[in-house]
Design a protein around this motif. Structure first.
Motif, PDB file in Angstrom:
ATOM      1  N   UNK A  82       3.513  -5.769 -39.524  1.00  0.00           N
ATOM      2  CA  UNK A  82       4.973  -5.751 -39.600  1.00  0.00           C
ATOM      3  C   UNK A  82       5.505  -4.629 -38.714  1.00  0.00           C
ATOM      4  N   UNK A  83       5.459  -4.813 -37.403  1.00  0.00           N
ATOM      5  CA  UNK A  83       5.902  -3.756 -36.492  1.00  0.00           C
ATOM      6  C   UNK A  83       7.358  -3.412 -36.701  1.00  0.00           C
ATOM      7  N   UNK A  84       7.687  -2.154 -36.390  1.00  0.00           N
ATOM      8  CA  UNK A  84       9.056  -1.697 -36.610  1.00  0.00           C
ATOM      9  C   UNK A  84      10.041  -2.433 -35.732  1.00  0.00           C
ATOM     10  N   UNK A  85       9.609  -2.902 -34.580  1.00  0.00           N
ATOM     11  CA  UNK A  85      10.510  -3.571 -33.663  1.00  0.00           C
ATOM     12  C   UNK A  85       9.715  -4.412 -32.697  1.00  0.00           C
ATOM     13  N   UNK A  86      10.431  -5.290 -31.979  1.00  0.00           N
ATOM     14  CA  UNK A  86       9.774  -6.070 -30.933  1.00  0.00           C
ATOM     15  C   UNK A  86       9.179  -5.145 -29.883  1.00  0.00           C
ATOM     16  N   UNK A  87       9.898  -4.050 -29.572  1.00  0.00           N
ATOM     17  CA  UNK A  87       9.405  -3.109 -28.569  1.00  0.00           C
ATOM     18  C   UNK A  87       8.084  -2.476 -28.987  1.00  0.00           C
ATOM     19  N   UNK A  88       7.963  -2.114 -30.281  1.00  0.00           N
ATOM     20  CA  UNK A  88       6.735  -1.460 -30.722  1.00  0.00           C
ATOM     21  C   UNK A  88       5.559  -2.420 -30.659  1.00  0.00           C
ATOM     22  N   UNK A  89       5.775  -3.679 -30.999  1.00  0.00           N
ATOM     23  CA  UNK A  89       4.689  -4.643 -30.908  1.00  0.00           C
ATOM     24  C   UNK A  89       4.337  -4.925 -29.450  1.00  0.00           C
ATOM     25  N   UNK A  90       5.357  -5.020 -28.596  1.00  0.00           N
ATOM     26  CA  UNK A  90       5.102  -5.250 -27.178  1.00  0.00           C
ATOM     27  C   UNK A  90       4.298  -4.096 -26.590  1.00  0.00           C
ATOM     28  N   UNK A  91       4.637  -2.875 -26.964  1.00  0.00           N
ATOM     29  CA  UNK A  91       3.907  -1.712 -26.484  1.00  0.00           C
ATOM     30  C   UNK A  91       2.465  -1.736 -26.980  1.00  0.00           C
ATOM     31  N   UNK A  92       2.284  -2.111 -28.234  1.00  0.00           N
ATOM     32  CA  UNK A  92       0.927  -2.219 -28.784  1.00  0.00           C
ATOM     33  C   UNK A  92       0.098  -3.214 -27.984  1.00  0.00           C
ATOM     34  N   UNK A  93       0.689  -4.363 -27.663  1.00  0.00           N
ATOM     35  CA  UNK A  93      -0.026  -5.385 -26.905  1.00  0.00           C
ATOM     36  C   UNK A  93      -0.394  -4.894 -25.505  1.00  0.00           C
ATOM     37  N   UNK A  94       0.517  -4.153 -24.884  1.00  0.00           N
ATOM     38  CA  UNK A  94       0.223  -3.595 -23.564  1.00  0.00           C
ATOM     39  C   UNK A  94      -0.907  -2.576 -23.647  1.00  0.00           C
ATOM     40  N   UNK A  95      -0.897  -1.753 -24.678  1.00  0.00           N
ATOM     41  CA  UNK A  95      -1.966  -0.776 -24.859  1.00  0.00           C
ATOM     42  C   UNK A  95      -3.307  -1.468 -25.030  1.00  0.00           C
ATOM     43  N   UNK A 119      -2.390 -14.152 -22.727  1.00  0.00           N
ATOM     44  CA  UNK A 119      -1.672 -14.387 -23.986  1.00  0.00           C
ATOM     45  C   UNK A 119      -0.761 -13.201 -24.299  1.00  0.00           C
ATOM     46  N   UNK A 120      -1.295 -11.985 -24.161  1.00  0.00           N
ATOM     47  CA  UNK A 120      -0.518 -10.792 -24.499  1.00  0.00           C
ATOM     48  C   UNK A 120       0.723 -10.664 -23.623  1.00  0.00           C
ATOM     49  N   UNK A 121       0.578 -10.892 -22.316  1.00  0.00           N
ATOM     50  CA  UNK A 121       1.724 -10.755 -21.414  1.00  0.00           C
ATOM     51  C   UNK A 121       2.806 -11.777 -21.735  1.00  0.00           C
ATOM     52  N   UNK A 122       2.413 -12.997 -22.017  1.00  0.00           N
ATOM     53  CA  UNK A 122       3.400 -14.014 -22.403  1.00  0.00           C
ATOM     54  C   UNK A 122       4.056 -13.655 -23.728  1.00  0.00           C
ATOM     55  N   UNK A 123       3.251 -13.168 -24.646  1.00  0.00           N
ATOM     56  CA  UNK A 123       3.779 -12.760 -25.951  1.00  0.00           C
ATOM     57  C   UNK A 123       4.771 -11.597 -25.807  1.00  0.00           C
ATOM     58  N   UNK A 124       4.445 -10.647 -24.935  1.00  0.00           N
ATOM     59  CA  UNK A 124       5.352  -9.519 -24.677  1.00  0.00           C
ATOM     60  C   UNK A 124       6.695 -10.025 -24.160  1.00  0.00           C
ATOM     61  N   UNK A 125       6.666 -10.935 -23.212  1.00  0.00           N
ATOM     62  CA  UNK A 125       7.915 -11.471 -22.670  1.00  0.00           C
ATOM     63  C   UNK A 125       8.688 -12.238 -23.732  1.00  0.00           C
ATOM     64  N   UNK A 126       7.973 -12.913 -24.621  1.00  0.00           N
ATOM     65  CA  UNK A 126       8.632 -13.624 -25.717  1.00  0.00           C
ATOM     66  C   UNK A 126       9.269 -12.645 -26.692  1.00  0.00           C
ATOM     67  N   UNK A 127       8.555 -11.588 -27.020  1.00  0.00           N
ATOM     68  CA  UNK A 127       9.082 -10.588 -27.945  1.00  0.00           C
ATOM     69  C   UNK A 127      10.343  -9.919 -27.416  1.00  0.00           C
ATOM     70  N   UNK A 128      10.375  -9.678 -26.116  1.00  0.00           N
ATOM     71  CA  UNK A 128      11.489  -8.956 -25.519  1.00  0.00           C
ATOM     72  C   UNK A 128      12.608  -9.867 -25.031  1.00  0.00           C
ATOM     73  N   UNK A 129      12.470 -11.155 -25.283  1.00  0.00           N
ATOM     74  CA  UNK A 129      13.497 -12.116 -24.907  1.00  0.00           C
ATOM     75  C   UNK A 129      14.651 -12.017 -25.905  1.00  0.00           C
TER      76      UNK A 129
END
Length: 205
Positions: A82-95, A119-129
């Motif tokens: 349950x990430x605090x935000x889309x940004x935090x999950x996107x950052x986690x995926x990039x890490x 998968x992670x890059x597409x997911x990041x773009x989806x999260x930040x959409x």
């Protein structure tokens, strides 16, 4: 061919470039600048051996951590439920893309990494959409678009999908001669994602 098919057909070089390009487009989430992964690109271009790849990869990891742009990550740690935000999950995926990059570029190792990075890059773009909220269905939509079913995906995700396909096609067609164009594709994507993150930050201000 679908993205899944292109990854399945790619050789070790194509897979390495694909994974690196995905990470490169998302490295701004870790605070990295445009040059931070350039030594890895240069190593692929000049045919550096596996030991040199491992050295340059470790240098990138250390530089990001030393600059405070990425916390040390336990490779065995699960993704936050349950990430605090889309940004935090996107950052986690990039890490995770950076942490999981294989020091030894075996075909099997880079195939697994390239697929996970895709998968992670597409997911990041989806999260930040900003036009859609993240949900369990989004993960399925990422899998579907990788298989060629692109109905209903957002322009942001669609553009990232096209970039991933283009990078693999360039390397498949031109080998190391396609690296410069692949880097240009990645650079464009990095600028797009950085602008998206900036707009989201301004919206919260």
């Amino acid at each position: 061919m679908s993205l899944v098919e292109l990854i399945a057909d790619a050789d070790e070089r194509g897979l390495t470039v694909s994974g690196l390009a995905c990470l490169d487009r998302c490295v701004s989430l870790l605070g990295g600048d445009d040059e931070i992964l350039r030594p890895l690109w240069a190593g692929l271009a000049d045919g550096s051996d596996a030991e040199e790849w491992a050295t340059r990869l470790e240098q990138a990891r250390v530089k990001l951590n030393a600059e405070g742009t990425a916390d040390a990550v336990d490779p065995a740690a699960p993704a936050p439920t349950s990430p605090a935000s889309a940004e935090s999950e996107a950052t986690f995926l990039a890490r995770r893309m950076l942490v999981d990059a294989p020091a030894i570029r075996s075909a099997a190792g880079v195939r697994e990494w390239a697929d996970a990075c895709s998968v992670a890059a597409l997911r990041i773009h989806r999260l930040l959409d900003a036009s859609a909220s993240a949900s369990a269905a989004d993960a399925a939509s990422v899998d579907s678009c990788r298989e060629g079913r692109t109905e209903g995906i957002s322009p942001l995700v669609s553009a990232e999908l096209r970039r991933q396909i283009r990078v693999l096609e360039l390397i498949a067609s031109h080998g190391s001669g396609g690296l410069r164009q692949a880097l240009a594709v990645s650079t464009e994507g990095r600028r797009v994602l950085r602008a998206v993150v900036s707009r989201r930050a301004r919206g919260r201000a």
